[in-house]
Design a protein around this motif. Structure first.
Motif, PDB file in Angstrom:
ATOM      1  N   ALA A  67       0.828  -1.205   0.000  1.00  0.00           N
ATOM      2  CA  ALA A  67       0.000   0.000   0.000  1.00  0.00           C
ATOM      3  C   ALA A  67       0.864   1.257   0.000  1.00  0.00           C
ATOM      4  O   ALA A  67       0.564   2.238  -0.705  1.00  0.00           O
ATOM      5  N   ALA A  68       1.946   1.242   0.779  1.00  0.00           N
ATOM      6  CA  ALA A  68       2.841   2.401   0.803  1.00  0.00           C
ATOM      7  C   ALA A  68       3.521   2.593  -0.549  1.00  0.00           C
ATOM      8  O   ALA A  68       3.673   3.727  -1.024  1.00  0.00           O
ATOM      9  N   ASN A  69       3.922   1.500  -1.184  1.00  0.00           N
ATOM     10  CA  ASN A  69       4.562   1.603  -2.500  1.00  0.00           C
ATOM     11  C   ASN A  69       3.601   2.170  -3.539  1.00  0.00           C
ATOM     12  O   ASN A  69       3.983   3.004  -4.373  1.00  0.00           O
ATOM     13  N   LEU A 110       8.348  15.838  -2.629  1.00  0.00           N
ATOM     14  CA  LEU A 110       8.570  14.405  -2.439  1.00  0.00           C
ATOM     15  C   LEU A 110       9.087  14.110  -1.032  1.00  0.00           C
ATOM     16  O   LEU A 110       8.643  13.164  -0.377  1.00  0.00           O
ATOM     17  N   VAL A 111      10.023  14.918  -0.580  1.00  0.00           N
ATOM     18  CA  VAL A 111      10.579  14.706   0.758  1.00  0.00           C
ATOM     19  C   VAL A 111       9.506  14.888   1.828  1.00  0.00           C
ATOM     20  O   VAL A 111       9.484  14.182   2.840  1.00  0.00           O
ATOM     21  N   PRO A 168       7.681   7.793   4.908  1.00  0.00           N
ATOM     22  CA  PRO A 168       9.011   7.545   5.496  1.00  0.00           C
ATOM     23  C   PRO A 168       9.254   6.043   5.683  1.00  0.00           C
ATOM     24  O   PRO A 168       8.376   5.314   6.143  1.00  0.00           O
ATOM     25  N   ARG A 169      10.442   5.614   5.322  1.00  0.00           N
ATOM     26  CA  ARG A 169      10.828   4.205   5.479  1.00  0.00           C
ATOM     27  C   ARG A 169      11.855   4.074   6.605  1.00  0.00           C
ATOM     28  O   ARG A 169      12.334   5.059   7.154  1.00  0.00           O
ATOM     29  N   ARG A 220      12.126   7.160  -2.476  1.00  0.00           N
ATOM     30  CA  ARG A 220      12.112   6.589  -1.131  1.00  0.00           C
ATOM     31  C   ARG A 220      12.848   7.530  -0.200  1.00  0.00           C
ATOM     32  O   ARG A 220      13.924   8.023  -0.529  1.00  0.00           O
ATOM     33  N   ILE A 221      12.252   7.782   0.956  1.00  0.00           N
ATOM     34  CA  ILE A 221      12.912   8.622   1.953  1.00  0.00           C
ATOM     35  C   ILE A 221      12.886   7.892   3.290  1.00  0.00           C
ATOM     36  O   ILE A 221      12.045   7.021   3.528  1.00  0.00           O
ATOM     37  N   SER A 222      13.829   8.218   4.127  1.00  0.00           N
ATOM     38  CA  SER A 222      13.841   7.715   5.500  1.00  0.00           C
ATOM     39  C   SER A 222      13.812   8.913   6.432  1.00  0.00           C
ATOM     40  O   SER A 222      14.267  10.005   6.081  1.00  0.00           O
TER      41      SER A 222
END
Length: 377
Positions: A223-225, A250-251, A256-257, A320-322
């Motif tokens: 779902a997040a993807n 985007l950021v 957040p991953r 993808r961000i963390s």
């Protein structure tokens, strides 16, 4: 001139196959020994076993390595050995040699009615098993390995092991740990790397609702993807936005991953689970890279460089961000505790500056490192 070829798989994987062959064979001998059989059944078994032993001997002489896959293919798959490697001469030679020894012991047990644990003690010892009934239990499953690792861990580590175990069960299923290969472990670590930071927290349980919902980690990540893919497509399609504006959106809006550092922590928890099932011989710190079951920190960091390249658009925007954990600023109590510490008020030892000063001995040492903290504050 013949040269010694390199083994196609790690020695640990081959030894796991041989160990399971011996364990299952001796367990079967013990089962037959404890259940009465007719003379006809015993004679038929002896005849079939002798025929199989002769067949193995002919295959060894002629180099028919495909017989190893025929006779031990099911055991090889149960221990995670790929079908391509089962008929490799380096692996098949060891399999056929072990099969021949197992069949010899089986014939001796059936013909002379010897105790399987006594007759097969040399076989069991050679593969690292004790000649005891308790050593003949089937390989440890992932669920059992998680429970064992949790029992052996401190309370704070136990929670982390349980969380990683939940992800592992969703990814692998409740399979024997020995079937999980190095490549599959790497795929699982990438799976953890892509997990949302707050996965598993939307269960809806509170003091008013004790039931809630059971969340599937795979569904949460999917779902997040999907949400992130839709967001990236919308932002890239908006031509009114500049590149910096797109990056900022985007950021701010991507899911957040987990951070790279925390994935390494979870790798250590996975290693604890594997060690509970396989022992330190497969999960030790000083192993060579080819003998590992769980990737090392160095291997994961190297692979993360490639993962980051795939986690961006062709124009270099992140997909993808963390989000690292937010650290609170120093409070007055923290500052007070620092300034009243032995570093500033005086210590009883130059070498051990954290020791409190005594009435008879107080050393105040002025140097740069302690004073720098005041500058930072």
């Amino acid at each position: 001139m013949l040269t010694l070829e390199k083994a196609p798989i790690s020695e640990h994987r081959t030894q796991a196959l041989l160990r399971e062959m011996v364990r299952s064979a001796v367990a079967e001998m013990l089962t037959r020994h404890e259940h009465p059989l007719t003379e006809r059944e015993s004679a038929d078994f002896l005849s079939a076993t002798r025929a199989t032993r002769d067949r193995v001997g002919r295959a060894q002489r002629s180099g028919d390595w495909s017989l190893a896959t025929t006779l031990a293919g099911a055991t090889a798959e149960a221990t995670g050995l790929a079908s391509d490697n089962q008929s490799d001469p380096i692996v098949a030679r060891q399999v056929l040699a072990m099969l021949r020894r197992v069949l010899d012991v089986s014939l001796k047990v059936e013909a002379d009615f010897e105790d399987p644990l006594y007759a097969g003690r040399e076989l069991l010892t050679d593969v690292g098993l004790a000649p005891q009934r308790s050593a003949l239990q089937p390989p440890m499953t992932l669920t059992k390995a998680i429970e064992t690792a949790c029992v052996e861990a401190p309370p704070d580590v136990e929670k982390k092991i349980f969380a990683v175990g939940k992800l592992a069960l969703a990814f692998f299923g409740d399979v024997p740990v020995s079937t999980i290969t190095f490549d599959k472990a790497f795929e699982f670590i990438h799976f953890m790397w892509m997990m949302p930071k707050n996965w598993g927290r939307a269960h809806g349980r509170n003091r008013f609702n004790k039931v809630g919902v059971d969340l599937d980690p795979i569904s949460e990540q999917r779902a997040a993807n999907e949400a992130d893919a839709t967001l990236v497509a919308e932002i890239l399609a908006d031509e009114s936005l500049s590149r910096p504006d797109r990056r900022q959106l985007l950021v701010e809006q991507l899911t957040p991953r987990l951070t790279d550092g925390y994935v390494l922590v979870q790798r250590d928890m996975l290693n604890r689970i594997f060690r509970a099932a396989l022992g330190s011989a497969a999960t030790g710190r000083d192993l060579d890279d080819v003998d590992r079951v769980v990737p090392s920190h160095k291997q994961i960091r190297s692979r993360m460089h490639a993962w980051r390249k795939t986690a961006q658009t062709p124009c270099g925007l992140p997909t993808r961000i963390s989000q690292p954990k937010q650290r609170r600023m120093w409070s007055m109590e923290h500052a007070r505790g620092l300034l009243l510490s032995p570093i500033y008020r005086g210590t009883a030892s130059k070498a051990q500056r954290w020791r409190k000063a005594t009435s008879s001995k107080r050393i105040v040492q002025r140097d740069l490192p302690p004073e720098m903290s005041l500058v930072v504050m």
